[in-house]
Design a protein around this motif. Sequence first.
Motif, short mmCIF file in Angstrom:
data_model
loop_
_atom_site.label_atom_id
_atom_site.label_comp_id
_atom_site.label_asym_id
_atom_site.label_seq_id
_atom_site.Cartn_x
_atom_site.Cartn_y
_atom_site.Cartn_z
N ALA A 81 15.17 1.06 -77.66
CA ALA A 81 16.56 1.47 -77.07
C ALA A 81 16.73 2.72 -77.42
CB ALA A 81 17.51 0.42 -77.81
N GLY A 82 16.30 3.48 -78.73
CA GLY A 82 16.49 4.88 -78.86
C GLY A 82 15.62 5.71 -77.91
N VAL A 83 14.48 5.33 -77.48
CA VAL A 83 13.80 6.25 -76.65
C VAL A 83 14.62 6.18 -75.38
CG1 VAL A 83 11.50 6.08 -75.29
CG2 VAL A 83 11.60 5.63 -77.79
N GLY A 84 14.85 4.94 -74.71
CA GLY A 84 15.43 4.83 -73.53
C GLY A 84 16.87 5.58 -73.51
N ARG A 85 17.43 5.52 -74.49
CA ARG A 85 18.67 6.20 -74.50
C ARG A 85 18.62 7.66 -74.42
NH1 ARG A 85 23.22 8.50 -73.94
NH2 ARG A 85 24.77 8.41 -75.11
N PRO A 142 13.06 5.41 -65.98
CA PRO A 142 13.70 5.13 -67.28
C PRO A 142 13.48 5.77 -68.58
CG PRO A 142 13.44 3.01 -66.35
CD PRO A 142 12.90 4.14 -65.43
N MET A 143 11.88 5.71 -68.63
CA MET A 143 11.12 5.94 -69.82
C MET A 143 10.55 7.27 -69.75
SD MET A 143 12.55 3.59 -71.74
CE MET A 143 11.49 3.27 -73.17
N GLN A 144 10.57 7.76 -68.61
CA GLN A 144 10.10 9.14 -68.22
C GLN A 144 8.69 9.36 -68.45
OE1 GLN A 144 12.40 12.34 -67.21
NE2 GLN A 144 12.29 10.42 -65.85
N PHE A 145 7.66 8.57 -67.72
CA PHE A 145 6.55 8.59 -67.86
C PHE A 145 5.74 9.55 -66.96
CE2 PHE A 145 6.39 4.45 -69.96
CZ PHE A 145 5.34 4.81 -70.87
N ILE A 146 4.99 10.63 -67.37
CA ILE A 146 4.13 11.46 -66.47
C ILE A 146 3.15 10.57 -65.57
CG2 ILE A 146 2.71 13.44 -66.31
CD1 ILE A 146 3.98 14.29 -68.96
N GLU A 163 3.41 -2.92 -61.24
CA GLU A 163 3.49 -2.04 -62.26
C GLU A 163 4.15 -0.70 -61.70
OE1 GLU A 163 -0.73 -1.52 -63.34
OE2 GLU A 163 -0.67 -3.37 -64.40
N SER A 164 5.45 -0.48 -62.28
CA SER A 164 6.29 0.51 -61.68
C SER A 164 7.04 1.11 -62.68
CB SER A 164 7.22 -0.02 -60.69
OG SER A 164 8.09 1.27 -60.39
N PRO A 165 6.64 2.80 -63.00
CA PRO A 165 7.40 3.24 -64.14
C PRO A 165 9.02 3.34 -63.70
CG PRO A 165 6.34 5.00 -62.74
CD PRO A 165 5.87 3.53 -61.99
N ASN A 166 9.29 3.03 -62.57
CA ASN A 166 10.85 2.95 -62.06
C ASN A 166 11.45 1.75 -62.43
OD1 ASN A 166 10.94 5.57 -60.97
ND2 ASN A 166 9.57 4.82 -59.36
#
Length: 391
Positions: A81-85, A142-146, A163-166
Motif C-alpha cells: 500500500a505504501g508503494v502504491g500510494r 499503478p505500480m509503475q513498472f518499466i 499478465e498486465s502492469p495496468n
Amino acid sequence: MTAGLLPAPEDRSADQGVRVSRSHHAARKVEVTSPKGTRTWSASALTDHGLPSAARRAYEGAAEAMAATDPSCQLPWTLLAGVGRVESDHGRYGGSVLGENGVSHPLIIGVALNGAGPVAAIRDTDNGRLDRDTVWDRAVGPMQFIPSTWAGAARDGDGDGVESPNDIDDAALAAAAYLCSGSGSVLSESAMSAAIYRYNASDEYVALVMAMEEGYRTGVFIMPVSVTAEPSPDRAGNKGRPGRGHQNDGRKPGSGATSSTKPHGTPGGKPNQDDPSGPPPSGGGGNDDGGTPTPEPKPPKKPPKKPPAPATEKKVGTLAPCGATWCLDGWTLDLGGEATLAKAAAHDYNHNEVAGETNQQELDGLSGAKVSVVVSFGTATVLEIEGLPYP
C-alpha cells in the motif's frame, strides 16, 4: 518510480477508518527524485489517504500469495500500500480512476526515460506495446513498472489468464515478488528499507514509502524526516526566530532517507535540500572589543548510510523449458549453457533421490513446478536452485 506532481485527492479517510495527521505549515514538502523522475509531495497532498477497495483487495491478495510461496519474506500488505500510494496514488494519478476490475482509466503512463536530467535512459524494449512509445521506455500502471522490468516480473494476480502492469492485481503481485527478491524477512526497518530501495533507487522514495507503510499499519500518517520547509509569510525576514526544521516521523532521529540522492534509473528533478532555517547563533557578533565570540557552526549531521546493494536476489515462479535453456515464468535463466546442463548434478534439486542425474535431468524433474532460484543481483545467472548451490 514516480512521474510528476500528484494532485491532492479528496479526503476519503473517514470512509476508510484511518486517522490523518495534519500539518499547519503549508509550505512543507517532500521531493522524491529517482531514475524515473521527480514528484513533489506537499503537505496538502500528504494529508489525504483514501484507499480504494480494489487497491486494498489487490495488496492483501498479493501479500497472501507471497505468504504461501515465500513465507520467509513476511511481506505485509501495508508495504504494498505504501508503494502504491507513492507510485500512483493507488492507480489515481493525474485524475485517473481505479475501476473495480483493478484497471485505471485513463491508463497511467510515466515520462519518457530519455536520459534527461536524473531520468534514466532506457530505449524502447517492448515496441510500444505497453507504454505506447516506440522510442523510449516509460513506467506503466499503478505500480509503475518499466516494460523491460515487467518482462521478467510479470504475474497474473487475479487468475484471468492475462499478465498486465495496468491491472493492479497483477502489478501488486509482481511488486510483492520484487520486494521479496532479497533474502529473509522484510519486517525490520533495515530490511524494509533495502527492499524498497531495490524497487526504486531513491532515498527520498524509501523514506516516503516507509512513512506511508507505517500510516496504513498504525492509522496515523506523519511526514517523513526528509522535508523542505519554506518560511511562511508571517516569518518573512524575521531571522531572530528559529525555522520549523525537520519533523520526526516516529523513528529514531537520522533514520529513513537522506535529503539527496544519486539517481539510479526512474522520472527525476532537483534533489531535496535540508531545511536552511534554524536557530540563530547565540552571543555577540564576533566584534574586536572583547565581545562574546561567535560560536563555531556545528558540522552537519552525517546522513545515514544507504543500504548496500544486495549481491543476490531470489526469484520464484513456474519452471519450464525454453529453447536450449530454462525459463521461470517466461524469464530466461542463465544456467551455464548446454555443457553445464550435461554435467552430473552436484545436488538432488528435484528431490527424487535418484543418484547420477545430470543438471538437465534434475531440471526435467522440476518442469512445470513452482521453483525458487537465487540469481546474481541484476542478472539471470543462477546461483541456487531450491536452496541448493548451483551448478
